[in-house]
Scaffold this motif. Sequence first.
Motif, PDB file in Angstrom:
ATOM      1  N   UNK A  47       0.764  -1.206   0.148  1.00 46.97           N
ATOM      2  CA  UNK A  47      -0.105   0.032  -0.089  1.00 46.97           C
ATOM      3  C   UNK A  47       0.916   1.226   0.131  1.00 46.97           C
ATOM      4  N   UNK A  48       1.713   1.512   0.853  1.00 46.77           N
ATOM      5  CA  UNK A  48       2.659   2.399   0.830  1.00 46.77           C
ATOM      6  C   UNK A  48       3.507   2.612  -0.499  1.00 46.77           C
ATOM      7  N   UNK A  49       3.920   1.611  -0.895  1.00 41.79           N
ATOM      8  CA  UNK A  49       4.660   1.762  -2.253  1.00 41.79           C
ATOM      9  C   UNK A  49       3.610   2.051  -3.317  1.00 41.79           C
ATOM     10  N   UNK A  50       2.328   1.643  -3.487  1.00 40.08           N
ATOM     11  CA  UNK A  50       1.412   2.096  -4.256  1.00 40.08           C
ATOM     12  C   UNK A  50       1.190   3.527  -4.157  1.00 40.08           C
ATOM     13  N   UNK A  51       0.935   4.044  -3.021  1.00 43.56           N
ATOM     14  CA  UNK A  51       0.978   5.486  -2.849  1.00 43.56           C
ATOM     15  C   UNK A  51       1.908   6.417  -3.410  1.00 43.56           C
ATOM     16  N   UNK A  52       3.112   5.842  -2.845  1.00 49.76           N
ATOM     17  CA  UNK A  52       4.195   6.517  -3.594  1.00 49.76           C
ATOM     18  C   UNK A  52       4.511   6.809  -4.936  1.00 49.76           C
ATOM     19  N   UNK A  53       4.183   5.771  -5.667  1.00 42.19           N
ATOM     20  CA  UNK A  53       3.991   5.707  -7.115  1.00 42.19           C
ATOM     21  C   UNK A  53       3.009   6.432  -7.710  1.00 42.19           C
ATOM     22  N   UNK A  54       1.618   6.441  -6.928  1.00 40.39           N
ATOM     23  CA  UNK A  54       0.756   7.395  -7.565  1.00 40.39           C
ATOM     24  C   UNK A  54       1.104   8.646  -7.293  1.00 40.39           C
ATOM     25  N   UNK A  55       1.890   9.119  -6.107  1.00 39.84           N
ATOM     26  CA  UNK A  55       1.943  10.625  -5.987  1.00 39.84           C
ATOM     27  C   UNK A  55       3.283  10.725  -7.135  1.00 39.84           C
ATOM     28  N   UNK A  56       4.142   9.920  -7.122  1.00 39.24           N
ATOM     29  CA  UNK A  56       5.246  10.204  -8.340  1.00 39.24           C
ATOM     30  C   UNK A  56       4.545  10.485  -9.722  1.00 39.24           C
ATOM     31  N   UNK A  57       3.657   9.494  -9.999  1.00 35.32           N
ATOM     32  CA  UNK A  57       2.901   9.654 -11.347  1.00 35.32           C
ATOM     33  C   UNK A  57       2.376  11.175 -11.485  1.00 35.32           C
ATOM     34  N   UNK A  58       1.666  11.340 -10.272  1.00 29.06           N
ATOM     35  CA  UNK A  58       0.937  12.779 -10.494  1.00 29.06           C
ATOM     36  C   UNK A  58       1.943  13.902 -10.605  1.00 29.06           C
ATOM     37  N   UNK A  59       2.651  14.021  -9.820  1.00 29.16           N
ATOM     38  CA  UNK A  59       3.892  15.157  -9.891  1.00 29.16           C
ATOM     39  C   UNK A  59       4.443  15.085 -11.279  1.00 29.16           C
ATOM     40  N   UNK A  60       4.891  13.734 -11.696  1.00 30.14           N
ATOM     41  CA  UNK A  60       5.585  13.852 -13.041  1.00 30.14           C
ATOM     42  C   UNK A  60       4.495  14.530 -14.122  1.00 30.14           C
ATOM     43  N   UNK A  61       3.336  13.877 -14.153  1.00 34.83           N
ATOM     44  CA  UNK A  61       2.255  14.277 -14.857  1.00 34.83           C
ATOM     45  C   UNK A  61       2.189  15.958 -14.967  1.00 34.83           C
ATOM     46  N   UNK A  62       1.858  16.685 -13.915  1.00 32.78           N
ATOM     47  CA  UNK A  62       1.810  17.828 -13.815  1.00 32.78           C
ATOM     48  C   UNK A  62       2.923  18.638 -14.282  1.00 32.78           C
ATOM     49  N   UNK A  63       4.208  18.501 -14.042  1.00 35.73           N
ATOM     50  CA  UNK A  63       5.381  18.943 -14.506  1.00 35.73           C
ATOM     51  C   UNK A  63       5.408  18.700 -15.864  1.00 35.73           C
ATOM     52  N   UNK A  64       5.251  17.573 -16.635  1.00 36.01           N
ATOM     53  CA  UNK A  64       5.654  17.004 -17.994  1.00 36.01           C
ATOM     54  C   UNK A  64       4.475  17.943 -18.611  1.00 36.01           C
TER      55      UNK A  64
END
Length: 142
Positions: A47-64
Motif C-alpha cells: 500500500x505504501x509503495x502504491x501511494x508513493x507511485x501514485x504521488x510520483x506519477x501525479x507530480x511527473x504528469x503535472x510537471x511534464x
Amino acid sequence: LFVGLSINLRSILGTPAHLARAREALIAQLVLLVVAIFVLIPAQGRGALGIELLALSTVVTVVSLRLQSSTLHHLPEHRRRAWRLRLIVLDSAILFIAIAGLGLVTKGLGGLLWLVPTILTCLLWSTYNAWCLTIRGMDVDP
C-alpha cells in the motif's frame, strides 16, 4: 546525455525541440531512479509503495504537461502535431506508473508488472534523446 549537453549547449538552448529533448531525457532518467529507490525501500508494504507511485506519477504528469505545453507553444505550427504524437509514448509511461500504484493499493491490475513498460520506455526514450542531442545536436530543425 551530459556529453550531448556539454558539446551542443548553444544549439540545445536555442532550439525548443532540443531543449525539450534534454528535459525529457533528464526527467525519464530521474523517474527511473526515483521508482528504483521507492521499490528498494526495505520492509515497505504494498500500500505504501502504491501511494508513493501514485504521488510520483501525479507530480511527473503535472510537471511534464506544463513543460510539454510550453514546448508546443514555441514550436512552429507545422511541427506541433507530430510533436504531440511522440509525446503520447512518454506520457503513457507515466500513466503506467499510476496503474502500477493503483494496482498495489487495490491488490489487483497486475501491480508492479506495469512498471516493466515504464522502465523500458523511459530507458529507450532517454537514450534516444541523448543520442539525438549528441549526434544531431547541431541540426537547426530536428
